[in-house]
Design a protein around this motif. Structure first.
Motif, PDB file in Angstrom:
ATOM      1  N   SER A  87       0.810  -1.117  -0.044  1.00  0.00           N
ATOM      2  CA  SER A  87      -0.007  -0.045   0.110  1.00  0.00           C
ATOM      3  C   SER A  87       0.948   1.085   0.110  1.00  0.00           C
ATOM      4  CB  SER A  87      -0.924   0.077   1.315  1.00  0.00           C
ATOM      5  OG  SER A  87      -0.220  -0.093   2.298  1.00  0.00           O
ATOM      6  N   GLY A  88       0.432   2.240  -0.526  1.00  0.00           N
ATOM      7  CA  GLY A  88       1.185   3.767  -0.551  1.00  0.00           C
ATOM      8  C   GLY A  88       2.095   3.508  -1.817  1.00  0.00           C
ATOM      9  N   GLU A  89       3.158   4.134  -1.506  1.00  0.00           N
ATOM     10  CA  GLU A  89       4.231   4.085  -2.675  1.00  0.00           C
ATOM     11  C   GLU A  89       5.014   2.613  -2.702  1.00  0.00           C
ATOM     12  OE1 GLU A  89       7.197   7.430  -3.821  1.00  0.00           O
ATOM     13  OE2 GLU A  89       8.367   6.158  -2.480  1.00  0.00           O
ATOM     14  N   VAL A  90       4.953   2.123  -3.781  1.00  0.00           N
ATOM     15  CA  VAL A  90       5.625   0.766  -4.039  1.00  0.00           C
ATOM     16  C   VAL A  90       6.746   0.875  -4.948  1.00  0.00           C
ATOM     17  CG1 VAL A  90       5.277  -1.669  -4.772  1.00  0.00           C
ATOM     18  CG2 VAL A  90       3.430  -0.576  -3.464  1.00  0.00           C
ATOM     19  N   ARG A  91       7.772   0.951  -4.442  1.00  0.00           N
ATOM     20  CA  ARG A  91       9.109   1.182  -5.260  1.00  0.00           C
ATOM     21  C   ARG A  91       9.447  -0.213  -6.008  1.00  0.00           C
ATOM     22  NH1 ARG A  91      12.561   5.075  -3.983  1.00  0.00           N
ATOM     23  NH2 ARG A  91      14.374   3.873  -3.955  1.00  0.00           N
ATOM     24  N   ILE A  92       9.366  -0.305  -7.361  1.00  0.00           N
ATOM     25  CA  ILE A  92       9.832  -1.644  -8.088  1.00  0.00           C
ATOM     26  C   ILE A  92      11.230  -1.059  -8.823  1.00  0.00           C
ATOM     27  CG2 ILE A  92       8.913  -3.094  -9.774  1.00  0.00           C
ATOM     28  CD1 ILE A  92       6.214  -2.298  -9.357  1.00  0.00           C
ATOM     29  N   GLY A  93      12.044  -2.025  -8.355  1.00  0.00           N
ATOM     30  CA  GLY A  93      13.375  -1.862  -8.953  1.00  0.00           C
ATOM     31  C   GLY A  93      13.541  -2.506 -10.338  1.00  0.00           C
ATOM     32  N   TYR A  94      14.362  -1.973 -11.244  1.00  0.00           N
ATOM     33  CA  TYR A  94      14.580  -2.168 -12.686  1.00  0.00           C
ATOM     34  C   TYR A  94      15.645  -1.925 -13.320  1.00  0.00           C
ATOM     35  CZ  TYR A  94      13.054   1.917 -15.355  1.00  0.00           C
ATOM     36  OH  TYR A  94      12.999   3.228 -15.801  1.00  0.00           O
ATOM     37  N   ALA A 137       3.468  -4.791 -18.224  1.00  0.00           N
ATOM     38  CA  ALA A 137       2.108  -5.431 -18.166  1.00  0.00           C
ATOM     39  C   ALA A 137       1.886  -6.369 -16.836  1.00  0.00           C
ATOM     40  CB  ALA A 137       1.970  -6.355 -19.501  1.00  0.00           C
ATOM     41  N   LEU A 138       2.863  -7.041 -16.656  1.00  0.00           N
ATOM     42  CA  LEU A 138       2.826  -7.607 -15.472  1.00  0.00           C
ATOM     43  C   LEU A 138       2.665  -6.946 -14.197  1.00  0.00           C
ATOM     44  CD1 LEU A 138       2.996 -10.234 -13.975  1.00  0.00           C
ATOM     45  CD2 LEU A 138       5.272  -9.993 -13.528  1.00  0.00           C
ATOM     46  N   ALA A 139       3.331  -5.662 -14.262  1.00  0.00           N
ATOM     47  CA  ALA A 139       3.138  -4.958 -12.980  1.00  0.00           C
ATOM     48  C   ALA A 139       1.713  -3.993 -13.119  1.00  0.00           C
ATOM     49  CB  ALA A 139       4.191  -3.492 -13.143  1.00  0.00           C
ATOM     50  N   ASN A 140       1.162  -3.781 -14.302  1.00  0.00           N
ATOM     51  CA  ASN A 140      -0.354  -3.358 -14.233  1.00  0.00           C
ATOM     52  C   ASN A 140      -1.256  -4.334 -13.727  1.00  0.00           C
ATOM     53  OD1 ASN A 140       0.991  -1.092 -15.478  1.00  0.00           O
ATOM     54  ND2 ASN A 140       0.433  -1.896 -17.510  1.00  0.00           N
ATOM     55  N   GLU A 141      -1.002  -5.644 -13.494  1.00  0.00           N
ATOM     56  CA  GLU A 141      -1.768  -6.564 -13.130  1.00  0.00           C
ATOM     57  C   GLU A 141      -1.536  -6.700 -11.615  1.00  0.00           C
ATOM     58  OE1 GLU A 141      -3.974  -8.611 -14.530  1.00  0.00           O
ATOM     59  OE2 GLU A 141      -3.524  -7.493 -16.544  1.00  0.00           O
ATOM     60  N   ILE A 142      -0.184  -6.505 -11.197  1.00  0.00           N
ATOM     61  CA  ILE A 142      -0.068  -6.239  -9.716  1.00  0.00           C
ATOM     62  C   ILE A 142      -0.792  -5.123  -9.373  1.00  0.00           C
ATOM     63  CG2 ILE A 142       1.731  -5.950  -7.960  1.00  0.00           C
ATOM     64  CD1 ILE A 142       3.702  -7.375  -9.678  1.00  0.00           C
ATOM     65  N   GLN A 143      -0.727  -3.773  -9.721  1.00  0.00           N
ATOM     66  CA  GLN A 143      -1.515  -2.906  -9.466  1.00  0.00           C
ATOM     67  C   GLN A 143      -3.044  -3.174  -9.418  1.00  0.00           C
ATOM     68  OE1 GLN A 143      -0.774   1.160  -9.403  1.00  0.00           O
ATOM     69  NE2 GLN A 143      -2.197   0.154  -8.044  1.00  0.00           N
ATOM     70  N   SER A 144      -3.504  -3.876 -10.273  1.00  0.00           N
ATOM     71  CA  SER A 144      -5.028  -4.138 -10.078  1.00  0.00           C
ATOM     72  C   SER A 144      -5.377  -5.087  -8.820  1.00  0.00           C
ATOM     73  CB  SER A 144      -5.549  -4.902 -11.306  1.00  0.00           C
ATOM     74  OG  SER A 144      -5.264  -4.007 -12.556  1.00  0.00           O
ATOM     75  N   HIS A 145      -4.472  -5.791  -8.695  1.00  0.00           N
ATOM     76  CA  HIS A 145      -4.618  -6.793  -7.172  1.00  0.00           C
ATOM     77  C   HIS A 145      -4.630  -6.000  -6.202  1.00  0.00           C
ATOM     78  CE1 HIS A 145      -4.897 -10.742  -5.563  1.00  0.00           C
ATOM     79  NE2 HIS A 145      -3.843 -10.377  -4.698  1.00  0.00           N
ATOM     80  N   PHE A 146      -3.375  -5.162  -5.988  1.00  0.00           N
ATOM     81  CA  PHE A 146      -3.391  -4.505  -4.771  1.00  0.00           C
ATOM     82  C   PHE A 146      -3.619  -2.984  -5.195  1.00  0.00           C
ATOM     83  CE2 PHE A 146       0.030  -7.766  -4.558  1.00  0.00           C
ATOM     84  CZ  PHE A 146      -0.255  -8.080  -3.470  1.00  0.00           C
ATOM     85  N   GLU A 147      -4.928  -2.570  -4.813  1.00  0.00           N
ATOM     86  CA  GLU A 147      -5.682  -1.468  -5.197  1.00  0.00           C
ATOM     87  C   GLU A 147      -5.068  -0.209  -4.448  1.00  0.00           C
ATOM     88  OE1 GLU A 147      -9.709  -1.960  -4.420  1.00  0.00           O
ATOM     89  OE2 GLU A 147     -10.018  -3.527  -6.244  1.00  0.00           O
TER      90      GLU A 147
END
Length: 374
Positions: A124-131, A152-162
């Motif tokens: 929740s809140g800011e979720v920092r994703i390293g790449y 595209a996978l990250a967008n699915e994660i965003q949908s799961h963790f609203e």
């Protein structure tokens, strides 16, 4: 004879009375240590990988010691003033209660500080994703707000963790993928300290060595080693030794090094491509899907598939977080079934890649290990 008898009959010396030790008193002293032992064992059993063995090992000597000490205390072996003075039994009762309560409080505090947070709180809140912002075409480019298979996978994660607000963080080098999950890190030696990231989504291959220090959720893609060359070579054996460039520290580099191919080390595929363009090397080897975009950019055929090795791409997460792994595995499972092929066709497939079926299923999440590893 009469006088002696009279003297003996009027003697005031007390007659010794046998001491009877109550079983209930002995059991009373067993209570605090037994409760402490049970509390510790329950805590250890939360550690699936090693807790049961540790609990079995320590519980036997603890309980044997508890029985011995209990009997010795009750029989007065420890001649301390507190145990001899009137009211000593009351003091012992209070001490037992305090000891039990303190042990339980410490056990609860230990569990509280080392427990895994709820995945939805963590995400929740800011979720920092390293790449790694190497502009891997088909995987992750920053144009148009971010496009590619990983995006595209990250967008699915965003949908799961609203409640998650994803923020992509450039790690600078591949070595920082693990460093950034562990804690504070630097993109370069001169750059300031950075905050840790919560996930890494960046062509991150599962290896036994990496799995010892972090957890993985996946795989969501299975790649293989490939190479591109300006010649018509169909195998890497046709390229002179010492003329193949690969990222140092990568699984590709290690494989080439193991067969004594003397690869030319580089910090990135982009650096290898520059050496390839300048004629310093005759070929570039790496993950086939990563090379595809560069192959098109330099005007050569799509990278040739090599038979040695496979790369299972997964999401990197901090160590000892099986609950988070479980939630991410749900997202990946749905992605494999409903979104994988469509996103592959529009991203990596558009680069000329084929023969890349999706993984059959995600791998089981790793059980927790020693809590200090996290």
């Amino acid at each position: 004879m009469t006088q002696a008898t009279t003297a003996n009959s009027t003697s005031t010396e007390p007659v010794p009375v046998p001491v009877r030790h109550s079983i209930s008193r002995q059991l009373f002293w067993l209570l605090p240590v037994a409760l402490a032992s049970v509390g510790i064992c329950v805590l250890l059993f939360q550690k699936e990988a090693w807790g049961a063995n540790a609990a079995a090992i320590i519980s036997v000597p603890i309980n044997i010691a508890a029985i011995v000490v209990t009997i010795l205390v009750d029989r007065g072996v420890f001649k301390t003033p507190a145990l001899r003075k009137p009211g000593g039994r009351s003091w012992r009762m209070k001490g037992a209660v305090y000891f039990t309560a303190g042990t339980l409080v410490l056990s609860a505090a230990f569990w509280w500080f080392q427990r895994e947070p709820d995945p939805f709180d963590y995400m929740s809140g800011e979720v920092r994703i390293g790449y790694n912002a190497f502009e891997y075409e088909g995987w992750h480019t920053d144009k148009d707000g971010g496009t590619g298979f990983d995006v595209a996978l990250a967008n699915e994660i965003q949908s799961h963790f609203e409640n998650a607000h994803l923020k992509w963080v450039d790690l600078g080098t591949l070595d920082n993928r693990i460093n950034a999950l562990h804690g504070k890190w630097r993109a370069t030696d001169q750059s300031p300290l950075q905050k840790p990231v919560k996930l890494v989504i960046s062509n991150f291959s599962i290896t036994p060595e990496r799995a010892e220090v972090i957890d993985f959720a996946g795989p969501y893609f299975v790649d293989t080693q490939g190479f591109l060359s300006r010649s018509d070579a169909k195998t890497i054996a046709a390229i002179p030794r010492g003329k193949v460039c690969a990222i140092k520290g990568s699984t590709t580099f290690k494989r080439l090094d193991q067969i004594n191919w003397n690869p030319v080390p580089a910090d990135s595929i982009a650096e290898c491509i520059n050496r390839y363009k300048s004629g310093e090397v005759d070929a570039v080897s790496g993950d086939r899907s990563v090379l595809a975009g560069y192959a098109r950019a330099v005007g050569v055929s799509p990278p040739i598939r090599l038979s040695n090795g496979s790369e299972k791409y997964a999401i990197g997460i901090p160590n000892n977080m099986p609950r988070l792994c479980g939630e991410l595995s749900k997202v990946i499972t749905d992605f494999l079934e409903y979104g994988w092929q469509t996103n592959f066709d529009t991203t990596l497939g558009a680069l000329g890649l084929s023969e890349s079926p999706p993984p059959q299923a995600v791998e089981p999440c790793q059980p927790t290990g020693p809590w200090l590893d996290r």
